[in-house]
Every structure is written in C-alpha cells, then in structure tokens.
Design a protein around this motif. Sequence first.
Motif, PDB file in Angstrom:
ATOM      1  N   GLU A  89      -1.944 -81.930  12.954  1.00  0.00           N
ATOM      2  CA  GLU A  89      -1.355 -80.904  13.820  1.00  0.00           C
ATOM      3  C   GLU A  89      -0.787 -79.759  12.996  1.00  0.00           C
ATOM      4  O   GLU A  89      -0.969 -78.575  13.338  1.00  0.00           O
ATOM      5  CB  GLU A  89      -0.258 -81.501  14.704  1.00  0.00           C
ATOM      6  CG  GLU A  89       0.399 -80.447  15.591  1.00  0.00           C
ATOM      7  CD  GLU A  89       1.443 -81.003  16.535  1.00  0.00           C
ATOM      8  OE1 GLU A  89       2.258 -80.204  17.057  1.00  0.00           O
ATOM      9  OE2 GLU A  89       1.454 -82.229  16.768  1.00  0.00           O
ATOM     10  N   ALA A  90      -0.105 -80.083  11.916  1.00  0.00           N
ATOM     11  CA  ALA A  90       0.520 -79.043  11.090  1.00  0.00           C
ATOM     12  C   ALA A  90      -0.522 -78.099  10.489  1.00  0.00           C
ATOM     13  O   ALA A  90      -0.390 -76.879  10.572  1.00  0.00           O
ATOM     14  CB  ALA A  90       1.352 -79.689   9.985  1.00  0.00           C
ATOM     15  N   SER A 119      11.421 -75.537   8.833  1.00  0.00           N
ATOM     16  CA  SER A 119      11.579 -75.647  10.282  1.00  0.00           C
ATOM     17  C   SER A 119      10.335 -76.243  10.936  1.00  0.00           C
ATOM     18  O   SER A 119      10.440 -77.046  11.870  1.00  0.00           O
ATOM     19  CB  SER A 119      11.894 -74.276  10.886  1.00  0.00           C
ATOM     20  OG  SER A 119      10.825 -73.368  10.678  1.00  0.00           O
ATOM     21  N   VAL A 120       9.154 -75.873  10.450  1.00  0.00           N
ATOM     22  CA  VAL A 120       7.910 -76.428  10.990  1.00  0.00           C
ATOM     23  C   VAL A 120       7.814 -77.915  10.681  1.00  0.00           C
ATOM     24  O   VAL A 120       7.462 -78.733  11.544  1.00  0.00           O
ATOM     25  CB  VAL A 120       6.692 -75.671  10.424  1.00  0.00           C
ATOM     26  CG1 VAL A 120       5.382 -76.379  10.809  1.00  0.00           C
ATOM     27  CG2 VAL A 120       6.678 -74.233  10.918  1.00  0.00           C
ATOM     28  N   ILE A 121       8.135 -78.276   9.437  1.00  0.00           N
ATOM     29  CA  ILE A 121       8.099 -79.688   9.032  1.00  0.00           C
ATOM     30  C   ILE A 121       9.016 -80.520   9.928  1.00  0.00           C
ATOM     31  O   ILE A 121       8.636 -81.583  10.440  1.00  0.00           O
ATOM     32  CB  ILE A 121       8.528 -79.836   7.556  1.00  0.00           C
ATOM     33  CG1 ILE A 121       7.533 -79.152   6.617  1.00  0.00           C
ATOM     34  CG2 ILE A 121       8.710 -81.312   7.196  1.00  0.00           C
ATOM     35  CD1 ILE A 121       6.223 -79.847   6.461  1.00  0.00           C
ATOM     36  N   GLU A 122      10.234 -80.040  10.135  1.00  0.00           N
ATOM     37  CA  GLU A 122      11.201 -80.792  10.940  1.00  0.00           C
ATOM     38  C   GLU A 122      10.732 -80.925  12.389  1.00  0.00           C
ATOM     39  O   GLU A 122      10.878 -81.992  12.998  1.00  0.00           O
ATOM     40  CB  GLU A 122      12.572 -80.110  10.869  1.00  0.00           C
ATOM     41  CG  GLU A 122      13.228 -80.249   9.504  1.00  0.00           C
ATOM     42  CD  GLU A 122      14.525 -79.503   9.382  1.00  0.00           C
ATOM     43  OE1 GLU A 122      15.410 -79.954   8.635  1.00  0.00           O
ATOM     44  OE2 GLU A 122      14.673 -78.436  10.029  1.00  0.00           O
ATOM     45  N   GLU A 123      10.163 -79.862  12.928  1.00  0.00           N
ATOM     46  CA  GLU A 123       9.690 -79.898  14.315  1.00  0.00           C
ATOM     47  C   GLU A 123       8.572 -80.921  14.495  1.00  0.00           C
ATOM     48  O   GLU A 123       8.611 -81.752  15.419  1.00  0.00           O
ATOM     49  CB  GLU A 123       9.183 -78.500  14.704  1.00  0.00           C
ATOM     50  CG  GLU A 123       8.563 -78.423  16.087  1.00  0.00           C
ATOM     51  CD  GLU A 123       7.860 -77.102  16.340  1.00  0.00           C
ATOM     52  OE1 GLU A 123       6.923 -77.065  17.152  1.00  0.00           O
ATOM     53  OE2 GLU A 123       8.245 -76.089  15.697  1.00  0.00           O
ATOM     54  N   LEU A 153       6.121 -86.306   5.052  1.00  0.00           N
ATOM     55  CA  LEU A 153       5.157 -85.446   5.737  1.00  0.00           C
ATOM     56  C   LEU A 153       4.874 -84.192   4.922  1.00  0.00           C
ATOM     57  O   LEU A 153       3.715 -83.775   4.781  1.00  0.00           O
ATOM     58  CB  LEU A 153       5.689 -85.063   7.129  1.00  0.00           C
ATOM     59  CG  LEU A 153       4.849 -84.061   7.918  1.00  0.00           C
ATOM     60  CD1 LEU A 153       3.456 -84.624   8.203  1.00  0.00           C
ATOM     61  CD2 LEU A 153       5.554 -83.680   9.215  1.00  0.00           C
ATOM     62  N   SER A 154       5.906 -83.578   4.371  1.00  0.00           N
ATOM     63  CA  SER A 154       5.707 -82.359   3.579  1.00  0.00           C
ATOM     64  C   SER A 154       4.865 -82.632   2.340  1.00  0.00           C
ATOM     65  O   SER A 154       4.027 -81.811   1.953  1.00  0.00           O
ATOM     66  CB  SER A 154       7.055 -81.748   3.189  1.00  0.00           C
ATOM     67  OG  SER A 154       7.752 -82.552   2.258  1.00  0.00           O
ATOM     68  N   LEU A 155       5.075 -83.800   1.718  1.00  0.00           N
ATOM     69  CA  LEU A 155       4.264 -84.150   0.548  1.00  0.00           C
ATOM     70  C   LEU A 155       2.798 -84.301   0.932  1.00  0.00           C
ATOM     71  O   LEU A 155       1.897 -83.850   0.213  1.00  0.00           O
ATOM     72  CB  LEU A 155       4.771 -85.445  -0.084  1.00  0.00           C
ATOM     73  CG  LEU A 155       6.220 -85.464  -0.587  1.00  0.00           C
ATOM     74  CD1 LEU A 155       6.507 -86.792  -1.275  1.00  0.00           C
ATOM     75  CD2 LEU A 155       6.500 -84.312  -1.529  1.00  0.00           C
ATOM     76  N   ASP A 156       2.536 -84.936   2.070  1.00  0.00           N
ATOM     77  CA  ASP A 156       1.159 -85.124   2.514  1.00  0.00           C
ATOM     78  C   ASP A 156       0.498 -83.806   2.905  1.00  0.00           C
ATOM     79  O   ASP A 156      -0.682 -83.588   2.636  1.00  0.00           O
ATOM     80  CB  ASP A 156       1.121 -86.089   3.705  1.00  0.00           C
ATOM     81  CG  ASP A 156       1.243 -87.544   3.275  1.00  0.00           C
ATOM     82  OD1 ASP A 156       0.897 -87.843   2.123  1.00  0.00           O
ATOM     83  OD2 ASP A 156       1.698 -88.370   4.083  1.00  0.00           O
ATOM     84  N   ALA A 176      -2.659 -77.820   1.511  1.00  0.00           N
ATOM     85  CA  ALA A 176      -2.111 -76.471   1.351  1.00  0.00           C
ATOM     86  C   ALA A 176      -2.730 -75.809   0.127  1.00  0.00           C
ATOM     87  O   ALA A 176      -3.112 -76.462  -0.843  1.00  0.00           O
ATOM     88  CB  ALA A 176      -0.593 -76.534   1.211  1.00  0.00           C
ATOM     89  N   ASP A 177      -2.809 -74.483   0.189  1.00  0.00           N
ATOM     90  CA  ASP A 177      -3.304 -73.703  -0.946  1.00  0.00           C
ATOM     91  C   ASP A 177      -2.159 -73.287  -1.864  1.00  0.00           C
ATOM     92  O   ASP A 177      -2.365 -73.067  -3.049  1.00  0.00           O
ATOM     93  CB  ASP A 177      -4.002 -72.427  -0.440  1.00  0.00           C
ATOM     94  CG  ASP A 177      -5.016 -72.718   0.640  1.00  0.00           C
ATOM     95  OD1 ASP A 177      -5.966 -73.470   0.362  1.00  0.00           O
ATOM     96  OD2 ASP A 177      -4.847 -72.210   1.781  1.00  0.00           O
TER      97      ASP A 177
END
Length: 824
Positions: free
Chosen positions: A327-328, A338-342, A354-357, A362-363
């Motif tokens: 989804e992200a 803020s996106v990660i937390e949502e 989640l941010s690590l994954d 990500a570029d």
Amino acid sequence: MEKKDNTELQLNSGNKKIRISVRNLVEFVFRSGNIDNRKTSSADMNAMQEGSRLHRKIQGSMDENYYPEVLLNYKYDTGEYTIDIEGRADGIISEKEDEFEQVTIDEIKCVAKGLEYITEPVYVHLAQAKVYAFIYSQQKKLPLIRVRMTYCNIETEEIKYFFEEYTSAELNEWFLELMASYKKWADFQFHWEIVRNASIKDLQFPFEYREGQKELAVNVYKTLVQGKKLFIEAPTGVGKTISTSFPTIKSIGEGLTEKIFYLTAKTITRTVAEDTVDILREKGLKLKSVTITAKDKICVLDKANCNPSACPRAEGHLDRVNDAIYEAITTYDRIDRSVIEEIATKHNVCPFELSLDISLFADFVICDYNYVFDPHASLKRYFSEGMKGDYVFLIDEAHNLVDRGRSMFSASLYKENFLLLKRDLKAVFDQQPIKKQLKKPSITARLIKALERCNKELLGLKRECDGCLVLETSDPFTGLVESLRTVMDQFLEEEDDSPIRQEVLEFYFEICHYLLIYEKMDENYTIYCQHDEDERFFIKLFCVNPKVNLREAMEKGRSSILFSATLLPIQYYKGLLGGLEEDYEIYAKSIFDNNKRGLFIANDVTSKYTRRNDLEYHRIASYIYEIVTAKPGNYLVFLPSHNFLSNVHDHFVNSFYDKKDMELLVQSEYMDEDMREHFLQCFEADNKVTNLDLVNKSLVGFCVLGGIFSEGIDLKKDSLIGAIIVGTGLPLVCNERELLKDHFDDENNSGFDYAYRYPGMNKVLQAAGRVIRTAEDVGIVALLDERFNTNTQRRLFPREWNNCQIVNNQNISDYIDEFWRRNK
C-alpha cells in the motif's frame, strides 16, 4: 522468524532485467509470524560474525567430491522482463556409484543456539537450498537431487545434519509457486523504474546555478562515475543538499546508482533532504523516498519492547507487513514519518520495521548515520558481510561522523553491572524449588559463576588502576566474557519464563557488542580502564581512529560524498573518515558578499584557565553589551561551559542589563524538547508564540559552545544578526582526550591538533555559521579570545574569513557602528 537481508532489486533498463539474490528472495516471500526480541537477538549477529570462519572450516574438512562456494544463476522470464536469480551454494557434493551420479546441495547455517533445540530445518533455510537444488538440477538435467542442511553451533562447533530428496518435477512445481508469489513485487519495481528513469532523463536543475554550484554538481557526478569518495567543504548557502542530490539522482537514470542513502546526524537535516526531493518532484521527478525514524521515537509504546507479550503489533506482524508495504509504495512517493505511522496503524504493524522494509523499494533512503555505519545497524539487509551494491552514500554534516564513528566502534563494560546481574540472579535462584536448584547442571548457577569470574578479573584490574590504566591486551578478560556469552545463550534458550530474563537479555546485548568490537581491534584502538564520575569502574575498547571501520562500511556501496560547512582542515577529516589518497576533496566557493558579515577578533580577552577571574568575565560581558546595543536584534552568545556562562551572565546582568534595551535567554544545563523548542521560537521572525516584547530591543541568548544550539538550527535573515563566540572551543582535558593526543603524536606528531585544536575550531565554525544562512543575510561574528589572532588558529579559518578586524574593549563599539552604517 527473523527478517534479514534485503529483497535486492536492480533494473538494467537495456536488458529489462531485475536482479535478486536467492537468500533475499526466499526470506522476503516466506517470512511469517511474530517480531520477538526474546527469540531473535545479538546471537544472530554473532552467528554471522563467526559464520565465514566456520563455513571455511567445514568446507575444508570435506573430501575431493565436495565443491565449495558454487556460483549459481537462473534467469526467470516473465515475458516483459527477466528476473535474474543468483547466489552461491555453500557446497555441492557429487558422488558417482556405478553409472549413477548422486548430487547433494549443502547449505551451511552457523547458529548460536544449542543444536538440541533444532529438530528440523528452519523453512527459509531449506527454501534457500531448494532454490539452489532447482537451479542445479535444471542446469545438469538431473532427475533427482538431495539437499543437506548443515547446522553448526558457533561455540562448540558441533554439527547436525538434515537430509531431503526431491525430484526435478517437485522442485519445478515448488519454484513456480515461489516466483508467482514474488512476481507482483517484481512487476511493481519493473514498471516503476521505467517511469522513474524517464522522469530523470528530462530532469533539469531546479534553480539558476549559483557561482561554483554547477562545478560542485559536476564533481559529484565524476566521483560517482569513478566509484570514489569526495570530501566537500561547502560554506553555508552553497546549496550542498541540492548540489549533491541532483547529480546522484541523475546517476540513477544512467544506471550507475541503484539506491541513494542520505545520511544525517540531526532531524532538521532530514527535513531539508525531504524538501529537496520535493523541489525536484515539482520539476517532474518521479522518485520513491522513505525517511527512517529511530525506533524509540516512532514506537507506539512508551518504551520499545518488541515481542507479542508487550506489543500487540508484534504478534503476527510478519503475516501482515507485506500488505502494508505494498500500500505504501503504490500510494505514496514521499513516505515520511506521518505516512509510515498512518499505514502502520491501519495494518496493525510495527512502524519502525515497516519503514525498514519500505526502504527495499525506495530509491532515496533518508536516515541516521548508524543505519549504514553502526555494526548493529538494522539495515544489515544491505550491508551484511560480503554484500555490496551500487549504492551512493550522501553524508551530510560529515564532521559529526568522526565522534559518532568513535562511539559506534568502541565498547565498554562496567564491573558494577556484572555484580548487579549476579545479585539479581542469586535472588531468583534462592527462590527456586530445591529440586530445580539441584538439577545438574543448573543454568542459573552456571551463569552466576561465569559472572563471578568476569567480576574477579575486573577486580584485579581495578586494584591496579590509578586514574587511567592502559592495557596492552584484554585477552584474559575477553576469554571469560566469551565463556559468559555461551552460558547466557543457553540461559536465554532455556529460561523463557524467568522473571530476570529481560535483564539478562539487555546485558547480553552489551556483552555481544563488546565481543564484536574486540574482533575489530587493530592499531587504531586503545584499551583502557578507569572510574567514571560516579566511581563506577569500566574497561573500554576505544576506537581512537575510526577510519578503517568507516571505510569498510562505505565500501559496501559504489561511492560516498561527504560534505559539511565545517570540514576543515579537510585532510584531517579525510584521514579520519576513511579517505584514501586517490579520493577527492573540493572547497566549494562561498556565495556570500563578505562585506555583509562583520568578523571581529578581540585581542584583550581570553577563556584560558589562567585568566578565568571576575575581571576577565566583566570584560567579556562589556564586549557583549557593546555589540548587542549597537543595533537592536537577535544575538546568540556562545561560552565554553555552563559554569563560564553563569559567571559572564551574572556580570552582564549586574553591570549592563537594562530591560528597556534587551531580553535575555539562558540555555540551562538540562533542557527537554519543549524547552529547546521554546528557546528557538523566541528567535523566529514573527515571534508570535513567546509573548516577548522586542520592539526596538535586542534578544540575547546565552548558550554553551558545542551544545544543542551551536549547530543544526536555521535562523535566517533577522532571526539572528550576531554570534558572539567566547574561547577557541578546546574540549576539556580528560583521559580519553589525552589518549587521542598520545595516539596521534605517535602517528603523525599532531596529537594536540587532533585531540583538541581541530575539534575545538569546528565548534567555533559551527557557531559562527548560525548567522549568515542566505545570500541576503547581514550579521556579525565576534571571536572573543586573543588566541584567534595567532597563526595556529588563523590557519584554520575558512577562505572567506579573509576580512577579519582586530578590536579591543575600547574601540569595539566604533567598529560595530561602522559595520551597521555600511549595511543599512
């Protein structure tokens, strides 16, 4: 199941190819279950650390039918593109009986846990071997192939085998199911990179180039092409973030760079990086960026405790996280906190993990230094031993990396912690039933004895220590610590329900870190013991020069660009930050009009210890008064210490302060986030939140040089018109500084410079840099110490500091008045 290395995707647009390692493929697809810090720990790190040695030992013990480290590759055609799957089988055994060839794929896993606890292969380990078996059976057209899972305990070197046998048809069916599960991720990456690269091709620099800025961007690109490091001294206002990011992003479109890591030491510079990418997006760039926020800041708990008993998000996290990732990456381009937390809340997963994954897809990854350099970094999915990619590291405020590097690659253990854990274990042991106490052998009793042996060794060192004890070796103590870790491993395996388990686990992490650093020790380390300010006794493996460790980390990527407004002397930083002779350095030209900055050196005051008295404090207070009353505005005064600040502030208040002319702020010794924020808000241009009446008044903030307000704050235009810097910033004399001095005296006869003068001058330059932030800014920098007028200090000045004026207490007001008249 633990998550490890990355789903490492790389597009070669000409060949329409996506590359992924065998290990990363199976770990991404087959992960499931909980996050559980009670089950996965530094034991895994130690297994990796010992893994290479034991792999080689096991492979070397085999006969002539054993072929080690066999490179295998398989191209999976999707119709649109090819997925290139590659990896090295630990071993292939080929044995012939009559006309029949029996082939076995050997997959070796070195583990910290006792082999009695492994009753079957871990599925992702077996899956990795099955992919190798599939590839090899396809290449050799084998109808049948065996898999051998070899588990080796890193402490005992005991080995346990598991065997499986598969037909070619079974493997083919299984492999196709694996690729079907993975294909949606590859499809996303393939189509995204086409869009991204097309946008990069047409991307133009978003502003008109300032003088020297284009040259800077060109030098960055040339460095990337050649795969080297570039050290940039970039004065404030040069636009170093856009000038380094733009050519690096262009290199992605050219196929040179796979992923960019923008590394910072402070939150504010992370925001600058996010905003810079947004500026390029406004010009048409399509780029996925993610910002990684520290676990303790983004965790939903008051204190991070990553297991299902403490955190509801930990239970089943690995079952849900792939949906959250998808989804992200399919919804957002800028994936910030803020996106990660949502998304983490929506899918009930850990926001940090989640941010690590998400970083895998990500570029442009924005994160703290430690995610690349710290030996315990969570981004080992990219940087584990033997792993390398076409990554570029953009290292902002790189002057901070010297001390951060020393800290990350040093380790200490406190004698008192051994005693504390022993005491608490004994209390638990004494409460156990007699039968459990007498159980042979009692793991709790063994752990108590292991702690006692370590404590006894430290007690001997403590008795020898008078001030600071430098050791030639720590081998006797370290041997006992290694034995302790073995017992702790077993305790953590057996005592799941122990009330003291968390305490043991936390100390276990300290032990593991110490042993990891011990393995890294070389001539760049010093071992010493001493008492801290609380009289606690410790032993420390002190990394005096982090150059080797930092260089090894940077070699995991293609190229590194290190930049700062205060990277002076540049050869000093180049040496300590892992630069080689063939790496490059550049001094970016300042865009500022020197006439808009008044630079004054006082020749009749100093912060020397021999001159610290009421008369000197009064003179310094007089200087401050003359400067801040010449023109109403906002000023920061930087002083050597809280005690020095207090003395000067008292003299200023008693002799010069008039509330009609000014308001005063003081940096207290302990300030929380709210207090810091309020302090800075007072300096903001609109000043609406603080209710200070500053009409025709000056606002004077008294701060500590090198403290929280000396760097990383951005006060533009009238938010700050003057910085008054008292003293040369020399660090306090202490045992560790003296050890640095001794080391570099031996290495290059520059001990005082490396331990004191250069770090001190960096603090001065950082404080001075708070004043002039844009080409339109006008302001004053006053250096209140006669030592600034010596050759040893002036040779450290930036090139643009070529118009300084020497003043004294009698004429300072005349010089200041003249400066403001010229800059009305």
